[in-house]
Design a protein around this motif. Sequence first.
Motif, PDB file in Angstrom:
ATOM      1  N   SER A   1      15.064  47.292  32.719  1.00 54.88           N
ATOM      2  CA  SER A   1      15.655  48.376  32.349  1.00 54.88           C
ATOM      3  C   SER A   1      17.012  48.313  33.073  1.00 54.88           C
ATOM      4  N   PRO A   2      18.156  48.941  32.489  1.00 56.30           N
ATOM      5  CA  PRO A   2      19.324  48.839  33.063  1.00 56.30           C
ATOM      6  C   PRO A   2      19.390  49.888  34.298  1.00 56.30           C
ATOM      7  N   GLN A   3      18.572  50.859  34.383  1.00 56.76           N
ATOM      8  CA  GLN A   3      18.613  51.817  35.393  1.00 56.76           C
ATOM      9  C   GLN A   3      18.054  50.991  36.906  1.00 56.76           C
ATOM     10  N   ALA A   4      17.626  49.927  36.493  1.00 58.08           N
ATOM     11  CA  ALA A   4      16.983  49.236  37.673  1.00 58.08           C
ATOM     12  C   ALA A   4      18.268  48.632  38.471  1.00 58.08           C
ATOM     13  N   LEU A   5      19.566  48.598  38.059  1.00 52.33           N
ATOM     14  CA  LEU A   5      20.723  47.934  38.468  1.00 52.33           C
ATOM     15  C   LEU A   5      21.685  48.903  38.767  1.00 52.33           C
ATOM     16  N   SER A   6      22.331  49.023  39.958  1.00 53.75           N
ATOM     17  CA  SER A   6      23.508  49.548  40.462  1.00 53.75           C
ATOM     18  C   SER A   6      24.556  48.630  40.556  1.00 53.75           C
ATOM     19  N   TRP A   7      25.940  49.088  40.271  1.00 51.62           N
ATOM     20  CA  TRP A   7      27.111  48.293  40.080  1.00 51.62           C
ATOM     21  C   TRP A   7      28.142  48.741  40.925  1.00 51.62           C
ATOM     22  N   ASP A   8      28.933  47.816  41.884  1.00 53.39           N
ATOM     23  CA  ASP A   8      29.797  48.083  42.659  1.00 53.39           C
ATOM     24  C   ASP A   8      31.001  47.454  42.243  1.00 53.39           C
ATOM     25  N   TYR A   9      31.851  48.357  41.757  1.00 56.06           N
ATOM     26  CA  TYR A   9      33.359  47.369  41.460  1.00 56.06           C
ATOM     27  C   TYR A   9      34.226  47.582  42.380  1.00 56.06           C
ATOM     28  N   ALA A  10      34.507  46.429  43.046  1.00 62.07           N
ATOM     29  CA  ALA A  10      35.500  46.169  44.330  1.00 62.07           C
ATOM     30  C   ALA A  10      36.178  44.929  43.863  1.00 62.07           C
ATOM     31  N   GLN A  11      36.955  44.200  44.939  1.00 64.29           N
ATOM     32  CA  GLN A  11      37.518  43.093  44.178  1.00 64.29           C
ATOM     33  C   GLN A  11      36.569  42.010  43.382  1.00 64.29           C
ATOM     34  N   ASP A  12      35.306  41.765  43.832  1.00 68.23           N
ATOM     35  CA  ASP A  12      34.468  41.159  43.058  1.00 68.23           C
ATOM     36  C   ASP A  12      33.424  42.153  42.572  1.00 68.23           C
ATOM     37  N   LEU A  13      32.646  42.013  41.395  1.00 72.82           N
ATOM     38  CA  LEU A  13      31.683  42.671  41.349  1.00 72.82           C
ATOM     39  C   LEU A  13      30.224  42.633  41.913  1.00 72.82           C
ATOM     40  N   THR A  14      29.846  43.651  42.484  1.00 77.97           N
ATOM     41  CA  THR A  14      28.371  43.320  43.200  1.00 77.97           C
ATOM     42  C   THR A  14      27.416  44.117  42.634  1.00 77.97           C
ATOM     43  N   VAL A  15      26.372  43.513  42.189  1.00 76.55           N
ATOM     44  CA  VAL A  15      25.154  44.141  41.693  1.00 76.55           C
ATOM     45  C   VAL A  15      23.950  44.236  42.545  1.00 76.55           C
ATOM     46  N   ARG A  16      23.243  45.118  42.494  1.00 72.59           N
ATOM     47  CA  ARG A  16      22.018  45.301  43.080  1.00 72.59           C
ATOM     48  C   ARG A  16      20.896  45.797  42.564  1.00 72.59           C
ATOM     49  N   GLY A  17      19.822  45.115  42.474  1.00 72.23           N
ATOM     50  CA  GLY A  17      18.677  45.595  41.722  1.00 72.23           C
ATOM     51  C   GLY A  17      17.229  45.159  42.476  1.00 72.23           C
ATOM     52  N   ILE A  18      16.215  45.482  41.343  1.00 66.81           N
ATOM     53  CA  ILE A  18      15.070  44.690  41.699  1.00 66.81           C
ATOM     54  C   ILE A  18      14.507  43.926  40.791  1.00 66.81           C
ATOM     55  N   LEU A  19      13.957  42.838  41.018  1.00 67.77           N
ATOM     56  CA  LEU A  19      13.706  41.886  39.793  1.00 67.77           C
ATOM     57  C   LEU A  19      12.095  41.339  40.053  1.00 67.77           C
TER      58      LEU A  19
END
Length: 216
Positions: free
Chosen positions: A161-179
Amino acid sequence: MNLDPILAPGGRFHREVVIKRSRFIGVVIPFDHSIPMKDLIRSVQEEFPRATHYCWAYRTRWPRLDEGSSDGGEPSGTAGRPILNAILASGTWQAAVVVVRYFGGIKLGVRGLIDAYNLSAAEALEACPKVTLEECVPVTLRLPYQKEDQLRYWWGRAGLSPQALSWDYAQDLTVRGILPSALLDQLRAFMDSASPRGEIQIQLGEAVLAPSPREA
């Protein structure tokens, strides 16, 4: 461990049946040993005080495969095991069931008690909301912005599910989720293919039992 998805109670729930004037209240509680069983029983006693008996059973897969039961003062084998049998028949894990009995003045006999405790637990388990749990690993990915579409595509193709990810748009892209732990090797294979120079970096947390991030 790579625990397969399991069905578990979605929250605390109770249902009451009356059999020959005795009230039987089946209380279903999510259970993983983090709170001792005696404390759960105490909470049920506070919710339903002055009952004649508090009988219980539980079954877990995480953090270990385990089950237990207690007749709570009823004749041996007439309460705890029938409650546990109801849990087994329901296919539910990570569950404790406490059946509260308020005696109604009519003795049920051994067979009657077995049937009553089993029925009370079974009806509560059938009616309670369920959730699918799975062994998962918290992941943090750091990647260049040009790799975002590839990651989104892989995540969707993996059935997550895309809802399992959060996206942090800074200098680089940081993605947090559960797999799901079972997909960890596939994620590493994707990283090797999509970032042969190591553009995608990964950090893993400790495995946990969590609601499955797979698409329904």
